[in-house]
Design a protein around this motif. Sequence first.
Motif, PDB file in Angstrom:
ATOM      1  N   PHE A  22      58.398  27.200  28.849  1.00 31.29           N
ATOM      2  CA  PHE A  22      57.380  28.137  28.373  1.00 31.29           C
ATOM      3  C   PHE A  22      57.476  29.517  29.015  1.00 31.29           C
ATOM      4  O   PHE A  22      56.919  30.486  28.479  1.00 31.29           O
ATOM      5  CB  PHE A  22      55.994  27.555  28.623  1.00 31.29           C
ATOM      6  CG  PHE A  22      55.839  26.145  28.136  1.00 31.29           C
ATOM      7  CD1 PHE A  22      55.705  25.878  26.781  1.00 31.29           C
ATOM      8  CD2 PHE A  22      55.866  25.074  29.021  1.00 31.29           C
ATOM      9  CE1 PHE A  22      55.577  24.577  26.320  1.00 31.29           C
ATOM     10  CE2 PHE A  22      55.735  23.767  28.577  1.00 31.29           C
ATOM     11  CZ  PHE A  22      55.593  23.519  27.217  1.00 31.29           C
ATOM     12  N   TYR A  23      58.141  29.597  30.152  1.00 30.36           N
ATOM     13  CA  TYR A  23      58.252  30.873  30.862  1.00 30.36           C
ATOM     14  C   TYR A  23      59.681  31.058  31.363  1.00 30.36           C
ATOM     15  O   TYR A  23      60.296  30.121  31.880  1.00 30.36           O
ATOM     16  CB  TYR A  23      57.262  30.943  32.034  1.00 30.36           C
ATOM     17  CG  TYR A  23      55.826  30.951  31.576  1.00 30.36           C
ATOM     18  CD1 TYR A  23      55.197  32.139  31.231  1.00 30.36           C
ATOM     19  CD2 TYR A  23      55.107  29.758  31.453  1.00 30.36           C
ATOM     20  CE1 TYR A  23      53.882  32.151  30.784  1.00 30.36           C
ATOM     21  CE2 TYR A  23      53.791  29.764  31.006  1.00 30.36           C
ATOM     22  CZ  TYR A  23      53.176  30.959  30.671  1.00 30.36           C
ATOM     23  OH  TYR A  23      51.887  30.961  30.220  1.00 30.36           O
TER      24      TYR A  23
ATOM     25  N   GLY B 229      59.172  34.541  34.704  1.00 32.44           N
ATOM     26  CA  GLY B 229      57.879  35.213  34.670  1.00 32.44           C
ATOM     27  C   GLY B 229      57.457  35.750  33.325  1.00 32.44           C
ATOM     28  O   GLY B 229      56.310  36.178  33.160  1.00 32.44           O
ATOM     29  N   ARG B 230      58.363  35.734  32.365  1.00 35.45           N
ATOM     30  CA  ARG B 230      58.028  36.198  31.021  1.00 35.45           C
ATOM     31  C   ARG B 230      57.693  35.013  30.123  1.00 35.45           C
ATOM     32  O   ARG B 230      58.292  33.941  30.241  1.00 35.45           O
ATOM     33  CB  ARG B 230      59.206  36.972  30.423  1.00 35.45           C
ATOM     34  CG  ARG B 230      59.592  38.228  31.195  1.00 35.45           C
ATOM     35  CD  ARG B 230      60.858  38.851  30.632  1.00 35.45           C
ATOM     36  NE  ARG B 230      62.013  37.943  30.752  1.00 35.45           N
ATOM     37  CZ  ARG B 230      63.210  38.179  30.254  1.00 35.45           C
ATOM     38  NH1 ARG B 230      63.427  39.296  29.558  1.00 35.45           N
ATOM     39  NH2 ARG B 230      64.195  37.325  30.417  1.00 35.45           N
ATOM     40  N   ALA B 231      56.742  35.219  29.210  1.00 31.30           N
ATOM     41  CA  ALA B 231      56.419  34.174  28.243  1.00 31.30           C
ATOM     42  C   ALA B 231      57.621  33.937  27.335  1.00 31.30           C
ATOM     43  O   ALA B 231      58.302  34.890  26.935  1.00 31.30           O
ATOM     44  CB  ALA B 231      55.200  34.569  27.414  1.00 31.30           C
ATOM     45  N   ALA B 232      57.893  32.686  27.011  1.00 34.00           N
ATOM     46  CA  ALA B 232      59.023  32.337  26.145  1.00 34.00           C
ATOM     47  C   ALA B 232      58.505  31.576  24.928  1.00 34.00           C
ATOM     48  O   ALA B 232      57.971  30.468  25.051  1.00 34.00           O
ATOM     49  CB  ALA B 232      60.046  31.499  26.902  1.00 34.00           C
ATOM     50  N   ILE B 233      58.644  32.177  23.761  1.00 35.87           N
ATOM     51  CA  ILE B 233      58.186  31.578  22.505  1.00 35.87           C
ATOM     52  C   ILE B 233      58.975  32.232  21.376  1.00 35.87           C
ATOM     53  O   ILE B 233      59.417  33.377  21.494  1.00 35.87           O
ATOM     54  CB  ILE B 233      56.657  31.783  22.318  1.00 35.87           C
ATOM     55  CG1 ILE B 233      56.134  31.022  21.100  1.00 35.87           C
ATOM     56  CG2 ILE B 233      56.306  33.259  22.250  1.00 35.87           C
ATOM     57  CD1 ILE B 233      54.615  31.034  20.976  1.00 35.87           C
ATOM     58  N   GLY B 234      59.168  31.511  20.290  1.00 30.17           N
ATOM     59  CA  GLY B 234      59.936  32.055  19.185  1.00 30.17           C
ATOM     60  C   GLY B 234      59.176  33.120  18.410  1.00 30.17           C
ATOM     61  O   GLY B 234      57.966  33.023  18.214  1.00 30.17           O
TER      62      GLY B 234
ATOM     63  N   SER C  39      62.036  35.996  23.060  1.00 29.42           N
ATOM     64  CA  SER C  39      62.030  35.173  21.857  1.00 29.42           C
ATOM     65  C   SER C  39      62.937  33.963  22.064  1.00 29.42           C
ATOM     66  O   SER C  39      64.164  34.080  22.059  1.00 29.42           O
ATOM     67  CB  SER C  39      62.497  35.985  20.644  1.00 29.42           C
ATOM     68  OG  SER C  39      62.411  35.208  19.461  1.00 29.42           O
ATOM     69  N   ARG C  40      62.301  32.834  22.297  1.00 32.32           N
ATOM     70  CA  ARG C  40      63.026  31.576  22.477  1.00 32.32           C
ATOM     71  C   ARG C  40      62.127  30.452  21.995  1.00 32.32           C
ATOM     72  O   ARG C  40      61.036  30.260  22.508  1.00 32.32           O
ATOM     73  CB  ARG C  40      63.382  31.368  23.952  1.00 32.32           C
ATOM     74  CG  ARG C  40      64.320  30.196  24.199  1.00 32.32           C
ATOM     75  CD  ARG C  40      64.556  30.009  25.687  1.00 32.32           C
ATOM     76  NE  ARG C  40      63.369  29.465  26.345  1.00 32.32           N
ATOM     77  CZ  ARG C  40      63.156  29.513  27.658  1.00 32.32           C
ATOM     78  NH1 ARG C  40      64.031  30.127  28.450  1.00 32.32           N
ATOM     79  NH2 ARG C  40      62.054  28.982  28.183  1.00 32.32           N
ATOM     80  N   ARG C  41      62.577  29.732  20.999  1.00 28.24           N
ATOM     81  CA  ARG C  41      61.714  28.753  20.346  1.00 28.24           C
ATOM     82  C   ARG C  41      61.391  27.573  21.250  1.00 28.24           C
ATOM     83  O   ARG C  41      62.232  27.096  22.009  1.00 28.24           O
ATOM     84  CB  ARG C  41      62.349  28.252  19.049  1.00 28.24           C
ATOM     85  CG  ARG C  41      62.463  29.336  17.993  1.00 28.24           C
ATOM     86  CD  ARG C  41      62.915  28.787  16.651  1.00 28.24           C
ATOM     87  NE  ARG C  41      61.910  27.940  16.031  1.00 28.24           N
ATOM     88  CZ  ARG C  41      60.844  28.393  15.367  1.00 28.24           C
ATOM     89  NH1 ARG C  41      60.622  29.686  15.261  1.00 28.24           N
ATOM     90  NH2 ARG C  41      59.993  27.558  14.818  1.00 28.24           N
ATOM     91  N   ILE C  42      60.140  27.133  21.151  1.00 29.66           N
ATOM     92  CA  ILE C  42      59.688  25.903  21.807  1.00 29.66           C
ATOM     93  C   ILE C  42      59.924  24.756  20.830  1.00 29.66           C
ATOM     94  O   ILE C  42      59.639  24.862  19.634  1.00 29.66           O
ATOM     95  CB  ILE C  42      58.200  26.012  22.182  1.00 29.66           C
ATOM     96  CG1 ILE C  42      57.986  27.168  23.170  1.00 29.66           C
ATOM     97  CG2 ILE C  42      57.689  24.709  22.764  1.00 29.66           C
ATOM     98  CD1 ILE C  42      56.522  27.495  23.424  1.00 29.66           C
ATOM     99  N   SER C  43      60.440  23.666  21.334  1.00 30.20           N
ATOM    100  CA  SER C  43      60.805  22.524  20.492  1.00 30.20           C
ATOM    101  C   SER C  43      59.568  21.895  19.859  1.00 30.20           C
ATOM    102  O   SER C  43      58.696  21.371  20.558  1.00 30.20           O
ATOM    103  CB  SER C  43      61.544  21.490  21.358  1.00 30.20           C
ATOM    104  OG  SER C  43      61.714  20.283  20.673  1.00 30.20           O
TER     105      SER C  43
ATOM    106  N   ALA D  50      61.451  16.140  18.895  1.00 28.02           N
ATOM    107  CA  ALA D  50      61.047  17.459  19.364  1.00 28.02           C
ATOM    108  C   ALA D  50      59.903  17.252  20.345  1.00 28.02           C
ATOM    109  O   ALA D  50      59.287  16.178  20.392  1.00 28.02           O
ATOM    110  CB  ALA D  50      60.621  18.343  18.200  1.00 28.02           C
ATOM    111  N   SER D  51      59.605  18.280  21.121  1.00 35.32           N
ATOM    112  CA  SER D  51      58.627  18.132  22.203  1.00 35.32           C
ATOM    113  C   SER D  51      57.185  18.096  21.719  1.00 35.32           C
ATOM    114  O   SER D  51      56.331  17.492  22.371  1.00 35.32           O
ATOM    115  CB  SER D  51      58.802  19.270  23.212  1.00 35.32           C
ATOM    116  OG  SER D  51      60.078  19.218  23.810  1.00 35.32           O
TER     117      SER D  51
END
Length: 292
Positions: free
Chosen positions: A128-129, A132-137, A227-231, A254-255
């Motif tokens: 998810f991070y 320190g940066r938020a990671a989401i698609g 920008s990185r997709r969460i499963s 998937a998660s």
Amino acid sequence: MDVVITYVDGSDPFWQAEYSKATSTPVQTKRYRDWGFFRYLLRGVETHLPFVGNVFLVVASESQVPSWIDRRNVRVVLHKDIIPARFLPVFNSTAIECFLHRIDGLSEQYLYFNDDMYPLRDCIPEDFYDRGRAAIGFSRHIFATGLYKKQVRSSDRLASQVAGRRLRPFFVRPQHICSPMLKSVCEELAEKAGDRMEATVTMLREEHNVNQYVFLDYMLFTGRAVSRRISRKHFSMKVASPGRIADFIVTPDASFACINDVEMDGARQKLFKETITEAFESHFPQKSKFEI
């Protein structure tokens, strides 16, 4: 890292009375229906997100807190605790989302869940991070058709303006999943554009509303999200059969599962509820610490 969950039970008589007093607009059942699956979201948090600290449950009133919730382990937040009185009562989730960062005691990093998103496989904080940066698609879109897409575009436009970016012909849409938030960045946006955000707040959903995506977009535009997709797997009850959803819950690839409600008759609702509940009980046979 904390978890924040917004929850509504449309079968609550007190909630129904408050809704009827506030508006003559018919209740949109799919937005307020409680399927009885909420306990499995919490079991998923305990089982698959063991690094989570506090769990905050955001509800309209005390009558909305499920009777089985163990309040020693779930911190209940009422709308009046975070939303200015002039906006209450509110039955619009997008409006509520504009104020979640005001929760007292909330950690810098927190995951925001709608109550139809279920963790089904083990996760780690780095899902998810990213440093320190938020990671989401994030995805790009040109056309804003329908109320939801127009809210997404409104959120992009406001975040772009505050970030000092030139408006583009397209807009971005964050992935529909639990959202990794940074409290300090949410507070920064609210400080810079709180009046513009609050100008979009309405009791029921309207096209010009902004939603939680305004925070994610702002994080992206200011370099504090990647920008990185969460499963995850998304299911709409309009097209997915009860058996297909149940199979995924029992053996997920998937998660997360996101299960969206639709209008349906009583017999179909009964079939969905029984089939999916059985699958959840198979995946999560034990109570969590969040249940009495």
